[in-house]
Design an enzyme around this catalytic site. Structure first.
Site, PDB file in Angstrom:
ATOM      1  N   ARG A  69       0.839  -1.197   0.000  1.00  0.00           N
ATOM      2  CA  ARG A  69       0.000   0.000   0.000  1.00  0.00           C
ATOM      3  C   ARG A  69       0.875   1.249   0.000  1.00  0.00           C
ATOM      4  O   ARG A  69       2.088   1.170   0.191  1.00  0.00           O
ATOM      5  CB  ARG A  69      -0.881   0.021   1.258  1.00  0.00           C
ATOM      6  N   ASP A 139      -2.996   3.631   4.333  1.00  0.00           N
ATOM      7  CA  ASP A 139      -2.755   2.208   4.577  1.00  0.00           C
ATOM      8  C   ASP A 139      -3.833   1.339   3.947  1.00  0.00           C
ATOM      9  O   ASP A 139      -3.725   0.116   3.954  1.00  0.00           O
ATOM     10  CB  ASP A 139      -2.683   1.925   6.084  1.00  0.00           C
ATOM     11  N   ASN A 140      -4.868   1.971   3.401  1.00  0.00           N
ATOM     12  CA  ASN A 140      -5.930   1.230   2.724  1.00  0.00           C
ATOM     13  C   ASN A 140      -5.953   1.494   1.224  1.00  0.00           C
ATOM     14  O   ASN A 140      -6.898   1.098   0.542  1.00  0.00           O
ATOM     15  CB  ASN A 140      -7.300   1.582   3.315  1.00  0.00           C
ATOM     16  N   ASP A 149      -9.164  -3.991   1.802  1.00  0.00           N
ATOM     17  CA  ASP A 149      -9.574  -3.658   3.163  1.00  0.00           C
ATOM     18  C   ASP A 149     -11.031  -3.204   3.257  1.00  0.00           C
ATOM     19  O   ASP A 149     -11.325  -2.063   3.584  1.00  0.00           O
ATOM     20  CB  ASP A 149      -8.648  -2.598   3.761  1.00  0.00           C
TER      21      ASP A 149
END
Length: 252
Positions: A69, A139-140, A149
């Site tokens: 990511r 982070d997604n 996610d």
């Protein structure tokens, strides 16, 4: 939720169904290979209203070409681990971006350009089916521009740019109408992480590439909605018609 790292059955079923639906809608996504029910009890406050209940746990086996990511590079840049960041980035390019030559001195620039355009394409696809991710942080966001996610996602029943599927998002940062802007924010964080690996000229070019994100997004958004409406050719009123019909949907 005390960071227990567990999933409950209801959210696992939702992820399984939605990731498969997104795949068959033609939207780049991770997929769910299996769902295993656990006997473990998980405490959850489903609506964040203080009503905590025990729920049955479950595990989803997720499949994707890669789980790298924006945050994977961001954390290395933040901690100053530039050699490791360079090695990781070279690995990602070699494994997943075959069009980029590894001996090209501009490979990181080409990588960034690809991620910018493909991220714009992904979010336009989300918008074309009324999908709100719910937690669009760095982070997604996949470096391969696939949907990952699945958490508090949702689909709009009717057009509402303020639709928020995440009941904990009080500021509506991740409302569906803000997804394109959040995509730009995340890409700016990616550029910030890449800057130590770029020379001054490459940094200038990268900034220009980022400025073109909006154009990439709106062009793809328009293409998708014109296809939905069966509009052929180019007409200066197309964007007005799309905006008008969305507004009509909002009023309905």
């Amino acid at each position: 939720r005390n960071g227990d790292g567990r999933a409950v059955l209801r959210s696992s079923v939702r992820e399984f169904l939605c990731s498969e639906a997104m795949y068959y809608l033609g939207i780049p996504t991770s997929r769910a290979a299996s769902l295993v029910v656990s006997d473990d009890e998980v405490w959850r406050d489903q609506f964040y209203n203080g009503n905590i209940k025990k729920e049955r746990g479950a595990i989803v086996l997720r499949l994707a070409k890669s789980w790298f990511r924006i945050g994977s590079l961001e954390i290395l840049a933040y901690s100053g681990e530039l050699d490791l960041q360079r090695r990781l980035l070279d690995f990602i390019i070699q494994e997943h971006f075959p069009a980029i030559a590894m001996n090209d001195s501009n490979r990181y620039l080409e990588f960034f350009s690809t991620v910018v355009s493909e991220t714009a394409n992904l979010i336009a696809l989300w918008m074309s089916v009324g999908f709100a991710h719910g937690v669009c942080n760095t982070d997604n966001f996949s470096l391969l521009s696939i949907t990952i996610d699945y958490g508090p996602f949702g689909f709009m029943d009717s057009y509402d740019p303020n639709f928020v599927p995440n009941t904990s998002d009080d500021e509506k940062r991740y409302r569906i109408g803000n997804q394109a802007n959040v995509g730009l924010f995340n890409l700016s964080k990616l550029l910030q992480a890449l800057k130590p690996l770029l020379n001054p000229r490459q940094n200038q070019l990268a900034s220009r590439i980022l400025e073109e994100y909006g154009e990439h997004y709106y062009r793809r958004f328009t293409e998708l909605f014109k296809t939905k409406l069966g509009l052929l050719g180019e007409n200066e009123d197309d964007n007005y018609l799309i905006a008008f019909l969305l507004k009509v949907s909002l009023l309905c």
